[in-house]
Design an enzyme around this catalytic site. Structure first.
Site, short mmCIF file in Angstrom:
data_model
loop_
_atom_site.label_atom_id
_atom_site.label_comp_id
_atom_site.label_asym_id
_atom_site.label_seq_id
_atom_site.Cartn_x
_atom_site.Cartn_y
_atom_site.Cartn_z
N ASN A 192 -10.07 -0.69 -0.81
CA ASN A 192 -8.62 -0.54 -0.74
C ASN A 192 -8.00 -1.10 -2.02
O ASN A 192 -7.98 -2.31 -2.21
CB ASN A 192 -8.10 -1.28 0.50
CG ASN A 192 -6.59 -1.16 0.67
OD1 ASN A 192 -5.89 -0.67 -0.21
ND2 ASN A 192 -6.09 -1.63 1.81
N HIS A 217 -3.56 6.93 2.41
CA HIS A 217 -3.92 5.60 1.89
C HIS A 217 -5.31 5.23 2.40
O HIS A 217 -5.66 5.53 3.54
CB HIS A 217 -2.88 4.58 2.36
CG HIS A 217 -3.27 3.17 2.08
ND1 HIS A 217 -3.64 2.76 0.81
CD2 HIS A 217 -3.40 2.08 2.89
CE1 HIS A 217 -3.95 1.47 0.86
NE2 HIS A 217 -3.81 1.03 2.11
N CYS A 266 0.81 -1.23 0.00
CA CYS A 266 0.00 0.00 0.00
C CYS A 266 0.84 1.27 0.00
O CYS A 266 0.32 2.35 -0.27
CB CYS A 266 -0.96 -0.02 1.18
SG CYS A 266 -2.10 -1.40 1.11
N1 COA Z 1 -18.95 -9.25 8.22
C1 COA Z 1 -19.50 -9.49 9.42
N2 COA Z 1 -18.80 -9.79 10.52
C2 COA Z 1 -17.46 -9.86 10.37
C3 COA Z 1 -16.82 -9.60 9.15
C4 COA Z 1 -17.62 -9.31 8.05
N3 COA Z 1 -17.10 -9.06 6.83
N4 COA Z 1 -15.49 -9.72 9.32
C5 COA Z 1 -15.28 -10.02 10.59
N5 COA Z 1 -16.49 -10.11 11.24
C6 COA Z 1 -16.75 -10.42 12.64
C7 COA Z 1 -15.57 -11.10 13.29
O1 COA Z 1 -15.58 -12.48 13.04
C8 COA Z 1 -15.83 -10.78 14.74
O2 COA Z 1 -16.78 -11.64 15.25
P1 COA Z 1 -16.60 -12.29 16.69
O3 COA Z 1 -16.56 -11.13 17.62
O4 COA Z 1 -17.79 -13.16 16.80
O5 COA Z 1 -15.31 -13.03 16.61
C9 COA Z 1 -16.44 -9.38 14.69
O6 COA Z 1 -16.94 -9.22 13.35
C10 COA Z 1 -15.50 -8.27 14.99
O7 COA Z 1 -14.33 -8.49 14.23
P2 COA Z 1 -13.10 -7.56 14.34
O8 COA Z 1 -11.94 -8.15 13.61
O9 COA Z 1 -12.91 -7.14 15.78
O10 COA Z 1 -13.61 -6.28 13.56
P3 COA Z 1 -12.88 -4.94 13.40
O11 COA Z 1 -13.73 -3.85 13.89
O12 COA Z 1 -11.46 -5.01 13.88
O13 COA Z 1 -12.80 -4.80 11.81
C11 COA Z 1 -11.33 -5.06 9.95
C12 COA Z 1 -12.11 -5.76 11.03
C13 COA Z 1 -10.63 -6.09 9.07
C14 COA Z 1 -12.27 -4.24 9.11
C15 COA Z 1 -10.30 -4.13 10.63
O14 COA Z 1 -9.58 -4.82 11.59
C16 COA Z 1 -9.34 -3.51 9.68
O15 COA Z 1 -9.71 -2.68 8.88
N6 COA Z 1 -8.03 -3.87 9.77
C17 COA Z 1 -7.01 -3.28 8.97
C18 COA Z 1 -7.04 -3.88 7.62
C19 COA Z 1 -6.15 -3.13 6.71
O16 COA Z 1 -6.15 -1.94 6.73
N7 COA Z 1 -5.39 -3.84 5.87
C20 COA Z 1 -4.57 -3.26 4.88
C21 COA Z 1 -3.51 -2.42 5.50
S1 COA Z 1 -2.77 -1.46 4.31
#
Ligand code: COA
Length: 336
Positions: free
Chosen positions: A291, A261, A120
């Protein structure tokens, strides 16, 4: 890799081109593929839809389209191009480089070039490299493309990742600035390999060549520890932005436009808050693109130029964080 501020030649961005595939993949489309819903995706990421390549579209194809728009709008003859830098983690092939494939397709006979792998942060690293090349006096016209076909490495059975990414390309022309003080003022690029295990593609490289086992184990897709990457991204992107501002005696209030980004709207909001930049000065297009990895920042530049938010003389900061980890920022005084 920090640079000194004493440079006789300043580089500038003199144009931006882009390409977005036509095919739209909405959150509602994803509801049919994985256990998710529109409300969850929008509230946790800010993403409503993303673009996905059609058959016959891939990284060099999107790059060529973005470059053709760039050459047309800047009235540049392709024979004038000295260097092509293609920032991508989804090259057409492991080798030869996508830069070679692009060079052949656009007919740029007088240039060299290479692919740059920084996920990224790829576009920012490419831009920072190109500006150094120009400042050295060695080259006059460099194309930097930020492009990724993330759908080619996306597991559409994994709701943790497939909701986040999309495909797209942006390209800029970097050349010497004729107007004093306008152009790329400063840039920072850094890497932190301690993050390598949190966001990566397990197989397909020399460590784990492709085999039936790696395919069966879904190891040719992007894998990430979303929570860990989220925390590190919030800190990393703000840190590298603050660092470039402080180095140049500026603070958030001096910024006219911030183009970060686009990984997650919550990451962008937290970064802007830490920098004390008003949300009206932050470019956010993640809602409709997702993204696009190396594509996000040149696409942000493109949108901001098109809708008139980026104007000549604007103090602009670009900031990126990506797999590696990689971190980069660029401080510009917009030159056109
Ligand atoms: N739809 C519904 N529920 C989902 C889901 C989806 N697409 N993806 C995950 N969940 C669930 C999880 O399983 C979890 O359930 P649980 O509590 O029963 O285990 C719950 O939602 C919360 O998950 P969590 O990982 O805590 O959510 P979050 O608020 O951290 O959001 C991301 C997840 C991936 C959106 C977030 O962590 C993120 O954006 N991370 C950075 C990713 C990134 O930027 N990558 C590239 C970097 S350049």
């Amino acid at each position: 890799m920090n640079r000194s501020n004493h440079r006789p030649i300043l580089a500038k961005i003199s144009g931006v081109g882009h390409y977005m595939p036509e095919k739209v993949l909405t959150n509602h489309d994803l509801e049919k593929l994985v256990d998710t819903n529109d409300e969850w995706i929008v509230s946790r990421t800010g993403i409503s839809e993303r673009r996905i390549v059609a058959d016959g579209e891939f990284t060099s194809h999107m790059s060529v389209n973005a470059i053709n728009e760039l050459l047309e709008t800047t009235d540049t003859d392709v024979s004038e191009i000295d260097v092509i830098i293609v920032a991508t983690v989804t090259p057409d092939r492991l080798f030869p480089s996508t830069a070679c494939l692009v060079q052949e397709k656009i007919g740029a006979k007088n240039c060299w070039g290479f692919d740059l792998s920084a996920a990224c942060s790829g576009f920012v690293f490419g831009l920072n490299t190109a500006s150094r090349f120009v400042e050295s006096g060695a080259y006059k016209k460099i194309i930097v493309v930020g492009v990724d076909t993330m759908s080619s490495i996306m597991n559409y059975k994994d709701r943790n990742t497939c909701i986040l990414f999309g495909d797209g390309a942006g390209a800029v022309l970097v050349e010497p600035s004729e107007e004093e003080g306008f152009g790329i003022i400063d840039s920072l690029s850094s890497i932190d390999g301690s993050g390598a295990e949190h966001l990566y593609m397990p197989a397909g490289g020399s460590e784990k060549p492709a085999s039936h086992e790696t395919v069966d184990a879904d190891e040719h897709y992007l894998h990430q520890d979303g929570k860990k990457v989220y925390i590190d991204a919030v800190r990393g992107m703000a840190d590298i932005s603050i660092k470039i501002l402080e180095k140049n005696g500026l603070n958030g209030e001096d910024i006219d436009l911030f183009i970060p980004h686009q990984a997650n709207k919550r990451i962008i909001d937290s970064t802007a808050k830490r920098l004390k930049i008003d949300s009206s000065k932050v470019v956010i297009n993640i809602g409709s693109y997702g993204n696009t990895t190396a594509g996000t920042i040149p696409l942000g530049l493109y949108d901001a130029v098109q809708d008139g938010r980026l104007k000549k003389g604007y103090v602009t900061v670009l900031a990126a964080f990506g797999a590696g980890y990689t971190l980069g920022s660029t401080l510009l005084k917009w030159a056109y």
